[in-house]
Design a protein around this motif. Structure first.
Motif, PDB file in Angstrom:
ATOM      1  N   LEU A   1     -22.273  34.109  -1.310  1.00  0.00           N
ATOM      2  CA  LEU A   1     -21.951  32.707  -1.603  1.00  0.00           C
ATOM      3  C   LEU A   1     -20.465  32.435  -1.428  1.00  0.00           C
ATOM      4  O   LEU A   1     -20.060  31.403  -0.881  1.00  0.00           O
ATOM      5  CB  LEU A   1     -22.392  32.372  -3.030  1.00  0.00           C
ATOM      6  CG  LEU A   1     -23.902  32.159  -3.240  1.00  0.00           C
ATOM      7  CD1 LEU A   1     -24.203  31.903  -4.705  1.00  0.00           C
ATOM      8  CD2 LEU A   1     -24.397  31.005  -2.384  1.00  0.00           C
ATOM      9  N   SER A   2     -19.637  33.384  -1.884  1.00  0.00           N
ATOM     10  CA  SER A   2     -18.196  33.207  -1.723  1.00  0.00           C
ATOM     11  C   SER A   2     -17.817  33.189  -0.247  1.00  0.00           C
ATOM     12  O   SER A   2     -16.993  32.365   0.185  1.00  0.00           O
ATOM     13  CB  SER A   2     -17.444  34.332  -2.450  1.00  0.00           C
ATOM     14  OG  SER A   2     -17.754  34.337  -3.833  1.00  0.00           O
ATOM     15  N   ASP A   3     -18.413  34.090   0.529  1.00  0.00           N
ATOM     16  CA  ASP A   3     -18.120  34.122   1.963  1.00  0.00           C
ATOM     17  C   ASP A   3     -18.553  32.827   2.634  1.00  0.00           C
ATOM     18  O   ASP A   3     -17.846  32.299   3.510  1.00  0.00           O
ATOM     19  CB  ASP A   3     -18.847  35.302   2.622  1.00  0.00           C
ATOM     20  CG  ASP A   3     -18.281  36.642   2.175  1.00  0.00           C
ATOM     21  OD1 ASP A   3     -17.166  36.647   1.621  1.00  0.00           O
ATOM     22  OD2 ASP A   3     -18.964  37.669   2.360  1.00  0.00           O
TER      23      ASP A   3
ATOM     24  N   ILE B   1     -17.019  27.953   5.323  1.00  0.00           N
ATOM     25  CA  ILE B   1     -17.175  26.514   5.521  1.00  0.00           C
ATOM     26  C   ILE B   1     -15.829  25.808   5.381  1.00  0.00           C
ATOM     27  O   ILE B   1     -15.487  24.907   6.158  1.00  0.00           O
ATOM     28  CB  ILE B   1     -18.200  25.949   4.520  1.00  0.00           C
ATOM     29  CG1 ILE B   1     -19.608  26.477   4.866  1.00  0.00           C
ATOM     30  CG2 ILE B   1     -18.195  24.425   4.531  1.00  0.00           C
ATOM     31  CD1 ILE B   1     -20.652  26.109   3.833  1.00  0.00           C
ATOM     32  N   ALA B   2     -15.032  26.223   4.386  1.00  0.00           N
ATOM     33  CA  ALA B   2     -13.721  25.595   4.185  1.00  0.00           C
ATOM     34  C   ALA B   2     -12.813  25.816   5.391  1.00  0.00           C
ATOM     35  O   ALA B   2     -12.164  24.882   5.887  1.00  0.00           O
ATOM     36  CB  ALA B   2     -13.078  26.156   2.917  1.00  0.00           C
ATOM     37  N   VAL B   3     -12.763  27.061   5.871  1.00  0.00           N
ATOM     38  CA  VAL B   3     -11.931  27.359   7.043  1.00  0.00           C
ATOM     39  C   VAL B   3     -12.460  26.615   8.267  1.00  0.00           C
ATOM     40  O   VAL B   3     -11.688  26.061   9.065  1.00  0.00           O
ATOM     41  CB  VAL B   3     -11.900  28.883   7.298  1.00  0.00           C
ATOM     42  CG1 VAL B   3     -11.183  29.195   8.595  1.00  0.00           C
ATOM     43  CG2 VAL B   3     -11.216  29.598   6.145  1.00  0.00           C
ATOM     44  N   GLY B   4     -13.778  26.600   8.430  1.00  0.00           N
ATOM     45  CA  GLY B   4     -14.371  25.904   9.567  1.00  0.00           C
ATOM     46  C   GLY B   4     -14.084  24.415   9.556  1.00  0.00           C
ATOM     47  O   GLY B   4     -13.819  23.818  10.608  1.00  0.00           O
ATOM     48  N   LEU B   5     -14.124  23.805   8.381  1.00  0.00           N
ATOM     49  CA  LEU B   5     -13.828  22.372   8.296  1.00  0.00           C
ATOM     50  C   LEU B   5     -12.384  22.084   8.699  1.00  0.00           C
ATOM     51  O   LEU B   5     -12.112  21.102   9.412  1.00  0.00           O
ATOM     52  CB  LEU B   5     -14.084  21.872   6.866  1.00  0.00           C
ATOM     53  CG  LEU B   5     -15.552  21.665   6.480  1.00  0.00           C
ATOM     54  CD1 LEU B   5     -15.662  21.324   5.006  1.00  0.00           C
ATOM     55  CD2 LEU B   5     -16.178  20.562   7.329  1.00  0.00           C
TER      56      LEU B   5
ATOM     57  N   LEU C   1     -18.658  27.983  15.057  1.00  0.00           N
ATOM     58  CA  LEU C   1     -18.652  27.948  13.588  1.00  0.00           C
ATOM     59  C   LEU C   1     -20.081  27.931  13.031  1.00  0.00           C
ATOM     60  O   LEU C   1     -20.374  28.603  12.030  1.00  0.00           O
ATOM     61  CB  LEU C   1     -17.881  26.724  13.106  1.00  0.00           C
ATOM     62  CG  LEU C   1     -16.359  26.754  13.351  1.00  0.00           C
ATOM     63  CD1 LEU C   1     -15.742  25.412  12.997  1.00  0.00           C
ATOM     64  CD2 LEU C   1     -15.698  27.869  12.552  1.00  0.00           C
ATOM     65  N   ILE C   2     -20.958  27.175  13.686  1.00  0.00           N
ATOM     66  CA  ILE C   2     -22.362  27.149  13.240  1.00  0.00           C
ATOM     67  C   ILE C   2     -23.006  28.514  13.437  1.00  0.00           C
ATOM     68  O   ILE C   2     -23.740  29.006  12.569  1.00  0.00           O
ATOM     69  CB  ILE C   2     -23.129  26.052  13.993  1.00  0.00           C
ATOM     70  CG1 ILE C   2     -22.626  24.660  13.559  1.00  0.00           C
ATOM     71  CG2 ILE C   2     -24.634  26.163  13.730  1.00  0.00           C
ATOM     72  CD1 ILE C   2     -23.247  23.508  14.324  1.00  0.00           C
TER      73      ILE C   2
END
Length: 466
Positions: free
Chosen positions: A101-103, A108-112, A321-322
């Motif tokens: 979950l942390s990963d 997602i944060a880095v990808g955004l 990213l996806i």
């Protein structure tokens, strides 16, 4: 030929005693007869005599040896249970859930952040294209040469350069000391200048004639006239040079320039006119080919190309990213499945260990029963021989069976998980993992949806609005 042990041959962990062999070794018949002839022990005796004590001690020693074997086996079983590492497996499950979950959230944060920057660049390029169209009153799509058509145009230019070099070389071979090779060397220089100058004018200069402003059109017209003058000049100079040339070293170049300046059309040979016309034709073909390399309107192709490159960069980045989110999800599911398989395998092994231990305890209890029967059989052999030789009644305890004091084994199972508890724990872990896998799947879908939300935040429109 007799065995050097007192057991019956077999594969049991606690072998049965060979009563007949022990009786022979201890000489129970002879000792019973000898003691009976002496009427020993006395009829009033209540305690076991020395022979009976030796029989009991022999059996007691065997019981102690069997108990030591049992203790060693129980210790091995305890070690096998401890080595299963059940608690570690449950800890790995918890760790896998937490880290996954942390990963996911971190990815997602880095990808955004990454995708937001790419989308902003695309929006700026789209705005630039929209402004360019609006300012120059363009409604059509820019033409960009790509793929097979672009390769065909490049191949055509190379073909023109080679063919013109060959033809010019054959024309310039006249009077050249090195023949066709010398003429081809000079012809390549003229052909290169002829083709490249046409390309430069077509790609960078003449297209200004299509500009919306009158100043741009005027500049384009001037470049067209300049191109025509240069194309005619290069090919006329080449034709004059053919008529007067031997090599560049004998001053033919200066003479050709003087002839062209004083009488440009004063060519005396048909082959010279052919050389002039072929060169001019190839220059025009190269000019037309270069005209279609980019969009006819100045700067339009560059703006459209930048927008397409940034759109492709944004699309590729989003796809990567996806794929990364899907890879993280699949890695988590694979890791969890491996841990669950390991737990199931360990549970089966745990159940087998407990079953083997229970079977060992049952065998030990049966062995103690067998030792008691063997002890009574040995005592009976001695007592029967004693009774046959006695003149007085036998002691009362001769008729009483011997009771072996059973040893109750102690199983060290402190902190040991019961099979039923382990089964319920694994079932609970599976339920929790199923929920966790669903949550991971939702996080993955949520991340993909957040990436797509950027398309809504910065829609790719050409009207300048977002």
């Amino acid at each position: 030929m007799e065995a050097n042990h007192d057991y019956r041959v077999g594969a049991d962990i606690f072998p049965s005693l060979n009563v007949d062999k022990i009786a022979r070794d201890m000489d129970l018949d002879d000792q019973g007869t000898a003691h009976g002839e002496k009427d020993q022990p006395s009829s009033s005796s209540k305690a076991l005599d020395e022979v009976e004590h030796s029989i009991v001690e022999r059996v007691q020693d065997e019981k102690k040896a069997a108990h030591q074997i049992l203790e060693d086996q129980l210790h091995l079983f305890s070690g096998r249970v401890a080595n299963l590492g059940l608690e570690e497996q449950f800890g790995l499950l918890q760790q896998a859930n937490t880290s996954s979950l942390s990963d996911f959230k971190g990815e997602i944060a880095v990808g955004l952040d990454t995708l937001h920057a790419k989308r902003t660049d695309l929006h700026e390029a789209t705005t630039e294209l929209s402004s360019f169209r609006k300012n120059h009153r363009l409604e059509r799509v820019a033409r960009l040469q790509q793929g097979t058509a672009h390769l065909f145009r490049v191949a055509l230019l190379i073909f023109l350069l080679l063919v013109e070099t060959y033809l010019n070389g054959s024309f310039l071979a006249k009077g050249n000391d090195q023949g066709f090779l010398g003429g081809a060397t000079e012809a390549f220089a003229f052909s290169f200048v002829n083709i490249v100058s046409a390309l430069i004018f077509a790609i960078f200069c003449v297209r200004w004639v299509t500009h919306r402003s009158w100043g741009g059109k005027l500049v384009g017209t001037v470049f067209i006239l300049l191109y025509a003058a240069i194309a005619l000049g290069i090919n006329l100079l080449l034709a004059h040079y053919r008529e007067v040339s031997g090599t560049l070293a004998d001053g033919a170049g200066n003479i050709a320039v003087q002839r062209m300046l004083h009488n440009p059309l004063g060519l005396e040979e048909v082959r010279s006119w052919m050389l002039f016309l072929v060169g001019l034709l190839f220059s025009i073909i190269a000019f037309i080919d270069g005209w279609f390399v980019l969009d006819p309107y100045p700067g339009y192709a560059g703006v459209e190309k930048r927008r397409r490159e940034r759109r492709q960069d944004y699309t590729d980045t989003k796809a990567d990213l996806i794929d990364r989110l899907i890879e993280l999800r699949d890695d988590h599911n694979t890791k969890v499945e491996d841990i669950l398989k390991g737990l199931s395998s360990r549970r089966r092994e745990h159940a087998a260990i407990l079953s083997s231990r229970a079977r060992l305890l049952a065998l030990f209890n049966e062995h103690q029963e067998q030792l008691e029967r063997s002890c009574n059989q040995l005592l009976s052999k001695y007592r029967e021989a004693n009774i046959r030789a006695r003149k007085t009644p036998a002691p009362k305890h001769f008729s009483q069976p011997f009771k072996l004091q059973k040893t109750k084994p102690i199983v060290q199972n402190d902190g040991e998980i019961k099979d039923s508890d382990l089964a319920s724990s694994i079932a609970a872990a599976q339920q929790a993992l199923n929920e966790q896998m669903l949550q991971v799947g939702k996080e993955c879908e949520s991340g993909i949806e957040k990436y797509r939300d950027l398309d809504k935040l910065y829609p790719e429109t050409l009207d300048g609005q977002a």
